[in-house]
Design a protein around this motif. Sequence first.
Motif, PDB file in Angstrom:
ATOM      1  N   ALA A  32      63.455   1.412 -61.922  1.00  0.00           N
ATOM      2  CA  ALA A  32      63.896   0.162 -62.548  1.00  0.00           C
ATOM      3  C   ALA A  32      65.141   0.355 -63.403  1.00  0.00           C
ATOM      4  N   GLY A  33      65.307   1.505 -64.003  1.00  0.00           N
ATOM      5  CA  GLY A  33      66.452   1.726 -64.875  1.00  0.00           C
ATOM      6  C   GLY A  33      66.237   1.108 -66.234  1.00  0.00           C
ATOM      7  N   PRO A  34      67.296   1.042 -67.053  1.00  0.00           N
ATOM      8  CA  PRO A  34      67.148   0.527 -68.415  1.00  0.00           C
ATOM      9  C   PRO A  34      66.957  -0.981 -68.435  1.00  0.00           C
ATOM     10  N   SER A  35      66.292  -1.443 -69.476  1.00  0.00           N
ATOM     11  CA  SER A  35      66.057  -2.876 -69.667  1.00  0.00           C
ATOM     12  C   SER A  35      66.674  -3.274 -71.000  1.00  0.00           C
ATOM     13  N   LEU A  36      67.399  -4.381 -71.018  1.00  0.00           N
ATOM     14  CA  LEU A  36      68.114  -4.820 -72.211  1.00  0.00           C
ATOM     15  C   LEU A  36      67.972  -6.329 -72.359  1.00  0.00           C
ATOM     16  N   SER A  37      67.591  -6.770 -73.552  1.00  0.00           N
ATOM     17  CA  SER A  37      67.420  -8.194 -73.818  1.00  0.00           C
ATOM     18  C   SER A  37      67.988  -8.524 -75.195  1.00  0.00           C
ATOM     19  N   VAL A  38      68.918  -9.478 -75.252  1.00  0.00           N
ATOM     20  CA  VAL A  38      69.482  -9.938 -76.529  1.00  0.00           C
ATOM     21  C   VAL A  38      68.764 -11.237 -76.894  1.00  0.00           C
ATOM     22  N   GLU A  39      68.155 -11.243 -78.091  1.00  0.00           N
ATOM     23  CA  GLU A  39      67.377 -12.409 -78.518  1.00  0.00           C
ATOM     24  C   GLU A  39      68.201 -13.386 -79.348  1.00  0.00           C
ATOM     25  N   GLN A  40      69.049 -12.857 -80.245  1.00  0.00           N
ATOM     26  CA  GLN A  40      69.893 -13.720 -81.061  1.00  0.00           C
ATOM     27  C   GLN A  40      71.226 -13.051 -81.283  1.00  0.00           C
TER      28      GLN A  40
END
Length: 116
Positions: A32-40
């Motif tokens: 899957a590799g890296p996971s990145l999520s920007v919330e604000q």
Amino acid sequence: MRPWKLVRVIIGLVICATVAGYIVFEARGIVAGPSLSVEQPFAGATLTEPVTRLTGTAERISKISLNGRQIFISEEGAFDEPLILTPGYNEILVEAWDRFDKKTSVMLPLVHHPLN
């Protein structure tokens, strides 16, 4: 075939299937590799203050950067960084790499419109 041989074969197949399932489950992070999520802040937001906070989460990473500057995450994978905006249009780039050098990124367009 004798019943006890059939039982041994079935038990062997169940064990093999369990081991294969475990291997696939553990390998998902590599695939899957890296996971990145920007919330604000939200992409496309118009902000009146020149300073805001960039928050989000990252998983399966070895390095993360904000506009080319390395930032750090907590043990839970959360990041919270101050962000200084220039008046007008701003592009914020968050990039993350895993230990196999797979990269993911989030481009965040923001508009800083001062009140005065």
